[in-house]
Design a protein around this motif. Structure first.
Motif, mmCIF file in Angstrom:
data_model
loop_
_atom_site.group_PDB
_atom_site.id
_atom_site.type_symbol
_atom_site.label_atom_id
_atom_site.label_comp_id
_atom_site.label_asym_id
_atom_site.label_seq_id
_atom_site.Cartn_x
_atom_site.Cartn_y
_atom_site.Cartn_z
ATOM 1 N N ALA A 30 0.817 -1.216 0.000
ATOM 2 C CA ALA A 30 0.000 0.000 0.000
ATOM 3 C C ALA A 30 0.851 1.267 0.000
ATOM 4 C CB ALA A 30 -0.933 -0.003 1.209
ATOM 5 N N ILE A 31 2.052 1.191 0.584
ATOM 6 C CA ILE A 31 2.918 2.375 0.640
ATOM 7 C C ILE A 31 3.973 2.357 -0.473
ATOM 8 C CG2 ILE A 31 2.540 2.686 3.119
ATOM 9 C CD1 ILE A 31 5.327 1.496 3.621
ATOM 10 N N GLY A 32 3.797 1.442 -1.432
ATOM 11 C CA GLY A 32 4.692 1.405 -2.585
ATOM 12 C C GLY A 32 6.076 0.865 -2.289
ATOM 13 N N LYS A 33 6.163 -0.081 -1.342
ATOM 14 C CA LYS A 33 7.458 -0.630 -0.938
ATOM 15 C C LYS A 33 7.562 -2.126 -1.269
ATOM 16 C CE LYS A 33 9.175 3.121 0.989
ATOM 17 N NZ LYS A 33 10.409 3.765 0.494
ATOM 18 N N GLU A 34 7.110 -2.497 -2.450
ATOM 19 C CA GLU A 34 7.127 -3.904 -2.846
ATOM 20 C C GLU A 34 8.547 -4.473 -2.855
ATOM 21 O OE1 GLU A 34 5.364 -7.444 -3.789
ATOM 22 O OE2 GLU A 34 4.176 -5.605 -3.782
ATOM 23 N N THR A 35 9.503 -3.705 -3.384
ATOM 24 C CA THR A 35 10.890 -4.179 -3.422
ATOM 25 C C THR A 35 11.447 -4.337 -2.014
ATOM 26 O OG1 THR A 35 11.282 -3.141 -5.571
ATOM 27 C CG2 THR A 35 13.219 -3.690 -4.260
ATOM 28 N N ALA A 36 11.119 -3.392 -1.144
ATOM 29 C CA ALA A 36 11.569 -3.485 0.249
ATOM 30 C C ALA A 36 10.983 -4.720 0.922
ATOM 31 C CB ALA A 36 11.174 -2.223 1.015
ATOM 32 N N TRP A 37 9.734 -5.048 0.594
ATOM 33 C CA TRP A 37 9.109 -6.248 1.155
ATOM 34 C C TRP A 37 9.835 -7.507 0.678
ATOM 35 C CZ3 TRP A 37 6.506 -8.346 4.810
ATOM 36 C CH2 TRP A 37 5.918 -9.607 4.637
ATOM 37 N N THR A 38 10.175 -7.552 -0.597
ATOM 38 C CA THR A 38 10.892 -8.709 -1.139
ATOM 39 C C THR A 38 12.240 -8.876 -0.450
ATOM 40 O OG1 THR A 38 9.801 -8.402 -3.282
ATOM 41 C CG2 THR A 38 11.788 -9.754 -3.252
ATOM 42 N N GLU A 39 12.944 -7.774 -0.254
ATOM 43 C CA GLU A 39 14.237 -7.830 0.433
ATOM 44 C C GLU A 39 14.066 -8.240 1.896
ATOM 45 O OE1 GLU A 39 16.148 -4.085 -0.110
ATOM 46 O OE2 GLU A 39 16.555 -4.418 -2.247
ATOM 47 N N LEU A 40 13.002 -7.757 2.515
ATOM 48 C CA LEU A 40 12.749 -8.102 3.914
ATOM 49 C C LEU A 40 12.489 -9.598 4.065
ATOM 50 C CD1 LEU A 40 12.367 -6.665 6.721
ATOM 51 C CD2 LEU A 40 9.915 -6.863 6.302
ATOM 52 N N GLN A 41 11.758 -10.175 3.113
ATOM 53 C CA GLN A 41 11.507 -11.615 3.158
ATOM 54 C C GLN A 41 12.817 -12.402 3.107
ATOM 55 O OE1 GLN A 41 7.746 -13.194 1.034
ATOM 56 N NE2 GLN A 41 8.360 -11.415 -0.132
#
Length: 212
Positions: free
Chosen positions: A47-58
């Motif tokens: 929702a906050i446009g952080k899809e890449t950050a989410w992938t890295e966090l995973q």
């Protein structure tokens, strides 16, 4: 027919809700009062446009920080009960060797380390053989492995995986989820926690009692 059980790994054996919350908070992506729910945290990142950050966090969670992840209550009891009854059980998971983004952690090695840390291999009551753990690189390969091991039942947290066209048609599909899904095929049995899964198989009038 001999019963053979397959079980997914991430979000089925391992519970990441607390850990994703902890790390997202450390990295200032959420506030402390945000729900401790991996799916809600993922949706927040999107929702906050952080899809890449989410992938890295995973990748970071499944790699470097996995040893902090918890085990779902009831999992060890289930493995013990299958061992007591000499029921073959396999862990079969779709997991890439390395994350899609970020540092190149060896996610297979990290997951095996988590299983070792949580005594799946060393506890004589569980006595899981490392050779009975399979991490494969695609959903199709996961379906193939389930078929190869001749699993009569498979437990997974993802309804979309259990609905894969390649999923073995003679394998009973058990969805591990608290959330009702009215779109589920009638061929999928939803069970909300490991206590209920244990009851389904092992209680007085459970699956094995009905077969005797």
């Amino acid at each position: 027919m001999k019963t053979i059980i397959g079980v997914d790994f991430d979000n089925t054996i391992v519970c990441y809700d607390e850990l994703f919350h902890k790390i997202a908070l450390e990295k200032n992506f959420i506030d402390s009062d945000f729900p401790k729910d991996k799916e809600k945290i993922r949706n927040h990142f999107r929702a906050i446009g952080k899809e890449t950050a989410w992938t890295e966090l995973q990748g970071y969670v499944y790699g470097e920080r996995i040893f902090e992840a918890e085990i779902f209550p009831g999992v060890i009891d289930f493995f013990k009960r299958t061992r007591e009854r000499a029921i073959p059980i396999y862990i079969i998971s779709h997991k890439t060797r390395h994350p899609y983004a970020g540092p190149a952690y060896d996610l297979h090695q990290a997951a095996m380390g988590w299983l070792e840390k949580n005594n799946f291999f060393s506890n004589p009551s569980v006595n899981l053989n490392p050779k009975d753990v399979f991490f494969v690189e695609s959903k199709i390969l996961k379906c193939d492995q389930i078929a190869l091991m001749k699993c009569t039942h498979f437990i997974d947290d993802l309804s979309e995986f259990l609905s894969e066209p390649a999923f073995p048609e003679n394998t009973t599909r058990i969805l591990f989820s608290k959330k009702a899904d009215h779109s589920l095929s009638k061929s999928v049995l939803r069970i909300e926690d490991w206590c209920a899964i244990n009851n389904y198989f092992f209680k007085e009038h459970g699956f094995f009692a009905r077969r005797s």
